[in-house]
Structure formats: structure tokens, C-alpha cells
Design a protein around this motif. Structure first.
Motif: not given
Length: 470
Positions: A139-140, A143-146, A151-153
Motif C-alpha cells: 500500500q505504501f 501511494n508513493v508511486q501515485g 490496493k486490492k489483494v
């Protein structure tokens, strides 16, 4: 040995007192509401090698190796000595501000055993927190990569990944979700890759093709831009030691790579010798994951420790991003614990010093001897790999239907086996075996002999009660 002698001399009054105290004060894991905080379970007071001793003084083969974890066996003096020595040298340090030599040394050694470029490790306290860490890292990273929507797993029916909120959300066993909340909206469940349960008349190859096609369809329907990770135990452990069809994991890995989906190999059970290698992903299944979660056998159960091996490429992507100040705000008080890491080093010494080779040498005999149990009418299949196996009981061999059986059949078998000298891991209608890696051929013979008697007694019992026709 003194502990064993004390156990043998323990009076029934002492046993009763311990049970009463447990019922009055101890909440056991995975209780049912009607007994929560008011139950007692079988007591274990000592262990040596592959054996444990219970409150009644009975010496039992530890068939499940605790909880898939006592790989080096009980009362292992080098590990016990390390616990004391490291505790006297440095019992704790804060991972927020400092680091310890054991954590750095262990990291180097684990990286040397890891596939591909998984050269870094984040330490946790166990398997659940390791999986939680892998998910939070995914997730992090997105987020950092825009890419906040990625996010789904994707997980599988029948899988087990932990008891924390996020890790438990991945679990694919219905009973795990009956009364517990979860982040179900973030998880997509694929079919269980269990060849024993494939449609009648379908080949294993066609079954595998269908599983891969299902994942491909999910990616097309959901959109690769919304899927962050696929997580898989190389062998589903608590789901019943499900060994996937040949080539399945490699093909799923290819789909992940083609669609920029992280492949997380959950090796909490399969690592540290259970399949004869420190990590099994590449050595056994020919895959190079983006992350590997581990725990259990890393310390042979002598200290709570887990971790996540993370690809160097993933870290390099973060370091090159435009958000150098973005913080991975995740950590645990006991991350990189010096005692845990020191114990893991000693455990690794034992694995590298001959235990891995012994596990690889003894595993075929273990599997072959257990396979002989398939001549019992109650047994539908014996399956496994390395030093982990499952005996699945069925109502009949034509339908392979377990539901017509008493759902407590695994517990019945375990109860008989305990009286005969063996601990079993009962899973509804299944019995799991994953003994310490130190087990010998004669001890395997004893294990299988007792298990055969326990199943036979259960067959007779079910027949008398009209619950099974044989």
C-alpha cells in the motif's frame, strides 16, 4: 530430564488445580463463545527431541511440531544456550533509534539464501505481523508511486495468512469469517488449487489451466491498475497441506509480472527446512517472488520472530521516487529483537550444518510411509511434500465427501492417538503431520503405526454410532 520426571510424578490434584486456574483466568486462542475464558486444554510440561510430555506424564510424538515450528526439536541445547547468552549480552534495543549486531548478521545470512534480489528483510514478531507488513508495504509503495487505487489483494479459498485484521481478511476458510469482521472489500478470492477436489473426470493439467484462466479473468475484469498483490502459500498449510498442480505457481507468477502485480510468497510454514530448504519458493517451486513472509521455523519456536524479505528492486523504486520524505510509518516494539535474531542465527547454523540435508533425505520415506494409510477405508487421500502431510478422511471414496462424516472426526483420531503416544493436528475431517526435522526412520515408523491405530479405532467408533458405513 528433570522436567520429565517431575511431570511423571505430578499428582492428579496438581493437574486439577492447573485446569481450574486456566478456566478461571486464561483465555485460549480460537475459543468458542460458550467456553471463552472458562476452558482448559491438554497440558504440556516438557519436551525433548521430537517428543513432548503431558500433564499425565505420557510421552508423545509431537506430530505437528508445535504449530509447524519446532523444526530443530525440543530441548535443543545450542538454541537454549543462545537465549541465555544473548539475554545477558543485550536483551533489547529500540529499533527506532538503534540496531543490534544479531539483526544485521541474520539479515546478511537470510539474503544469501533468498531467491533473486530479495536482499533486505523487515523483522516482525510472527507470521500474522509479517503478512500485515507485506500488505502495508504494498500500500505504501503504491501511494508513493501515485497509484492509490492499486490496493486490492488476490488470495485463494482455503488459504490461511494470519489473525491480524488485514492478514485475517485474506483467509479463505469460511469458518474464519463467520463471526469476525474483515476488510473483505480489499480482497478477491480465487478458487482453491486442490487437485483432490477437482471436477470428476478432469485432468490435473486441465484443472491447472482453469485456475490460471480464472486469475487472468479477474485481472481483466477488475483491472490490473486496481490489483496491488497476489499472495499465496506455496503449500496451503492450515487449509489441509494442499500441494498445487505442477507449474501452477510459476504461471501465476508470470501473470503477476505481466500485469505489475506483486507476488507475495507466504512461507511462514514452508521455510526453514520444512521442505528441505531455507526458502522453498525458488528451490522447490521455481519462482522468484517480490516478497517472502516467514516466521515459525526461523527460530524453531524458541522465540517469537517473523519477517518479510523484500526485493531490492522495490526498494530502489521507492528511493528514486519524488517523495523522499514519505515515511513507511510501520514498525513494532519487538522488530529486529536481538534475542530473536541471535536464536535464528543459531537455528540457521543447525539447518546449514546438516538438518536441511537430513530433511531432504528423510522426506521421501516420511511421505511413503504415510501414504500406506490410504488402504484404510476412512482415508480418502494422503498428500504432502517434504516433512508436511495431511490425511484427509472421507465418507466414501466415490464422492470423496467429507460432510457426511462427523465433523469432529479429526479430534476423535487425535484423542485416540494421544492415548497411544502421538499428538495430531486435527483440522475438522483432516489430520496434519509436520514433525520436527530431526525425526528418524524408526520414529516415522512409530508415528505412522500409532496414526494407523488411531484412525482404525475411529472407524470402528463411527461405525458403532451409525455415523459411517465403511
Amino acid at each position: 530430564m528433570a522436567a520429565i520426571r517431575n511431570a511423571e510424578n505430578r499428582s492428579s490434584r496438581q493437574t486439577d488445580d492447573l485446569g481450574a486456574a486456566a478456566r478461571a483466568h486464561l483465555i485460549q486462542p480460537w475459543p468458542v463463545a460458550g467456553e471463552i475464558g472458562a476452558e482448559t486444554r491438554g497440558g504440556i510440561v516438557a519436551g525433548e527431541g521430537i517428543y513432548v510430555t503431558d500433564l499425565e506424564g505420557r510421552r508423545l510424538i509431537d506430530g505437528p511440531a508445535g504449530m509447524w515450528c519446532t523444526n530443530a526439536g525440543h530441548a535443543c541445547e545450542p538454541i537454549a544456550r543462545t537465549l541465555y547468552d544473548q539475554g545477558m549480552a543485550l536483551s533489547y534495543n529500540s529499533p527506532w533509534y538503534t540496531m543490534s549486531e544479531p539483526s544485521v548478521r541474520l539479515s546478511q545470512r537470510l539474503a544469501a539464501h533468498s531467491p533473486a534480489d530479495l536482499g533486505h528483510v523487515f523483522y516482525t514478531t510472527g507470521g500474522s505481523s509479517a503478512v500485515e507488513t507485506a500488505l502495508r508495504f504494498m500500500q505504501f509503495s503504491n501511494n508513493v508511486q501515485g497509484r492509490p487505487e492499486k490496493k486490492k489483494v488476490v488470495a485463494r479459498q482455503g488459504g490461511y495468512h494470519g489473525s491480524t485484521y488485514l492478514s485475517a481478511s485474506l483467509n479463505g476458510r469460511p469458518r474464519d469469517h463467520d463471526w469476525m469482521d474483515s476488510a473483505s472489500g480489499m480482497v478477491i478470492k480465487l478458487s482453491c488449487p486442490n487437485p483432490f477436489r477437482r471436477p470428476a473426470g478432469q485432468s490435473v493439467e486441465a484443472f491447472c489451466d482453469g485456475l490460471v484462466a480464472e486469475f487472468r479473468q479477474v485481472i481483466e475484469t477488475e483491472g490490473a491498475e486496481r490489483i496491488g498483490a497476489f499472495i499465496a502459500e506455496p503449500i496451503m498449510a492450515s487449509g489441509g497441506v494442499i500441494v498445487p498442480p505442477p507449474g501452477y505457481l510459476a504461471r501465476m507468477r508470470d501473470l503477476c509480472r505481466q500485469n505489475d502485480i506483486l507476488f507475495i510468497a507466504d512461507e511462514v510454514v514452508t521455510a526453514f527446512g520444512r521442505l528441505g530448504h531455507v526458502f522453498a519458493s525458488e528451490a522447490v517451486f521455481g519462482i522468484e517472488p517480490d516478497m517472502i513472509t516467514f516466521a515459525k521455523g526461523v527460530t524453531s519456536g524458541y522465540f517469537p520472530l517473523g519477517g518479510v524479505m523484500i526485493s531490492d528492486a522495490l526498494l530502489e523504486t521507492l528511493r528514486r521516487s519524488n517523495h523522499a520524505d514519505a515515511m513507511f510509518a510501520h514498525g513494532l516494539t519487538y522488530s529486529s529483537h536481538p534475542i530473536g535474531c541471535a536464536v535464528a542465527e543459531t537455528n540457521l547454523d543447525l539447518l546449514e550444518g546438516g538438518l536441511l540435508a537430513h530433511a531432504r533425505e528423510i522426506a521421501p520415506y516420511f511421505q511413503a510411509q504415510l501414504k500406506t494409510l490410504e488402504d484404510l477405508p476412512l482415508v480418502g487421500e494422503v498428500r504432502g511434500l517434504g516433512l508436511m502431510a495431511c490425511v484427509e478422511c472421507v465418507a466414501d471414496r466415490e464422492s470423496n465427501n467429507p460432510l457426511a462424516l462427523d465433523l469432529e472426526v479429526g479430534k476423535r483420531i487425535d484423542a485416540h492417538c494421544q492415548r497411544l503416544g502421538l499428538l495430531v493436528r486435527p483440522l475438522i475431517h483432516m489430520c496434519v503431520m509436520s514433525p520436527p526435522l530431526t525425526i528418524t526412520r524408526s520414529q516415522i515408523d512409530d508415528l505412522v503405526s500409532i496414526l494407523r491405530k488411531g484412525i482404525s479405532l475411529t472407524q470402528d467408533e463411527l461405525a458403532r454410532e451409525g455415523l459411517w458405513k465403511g
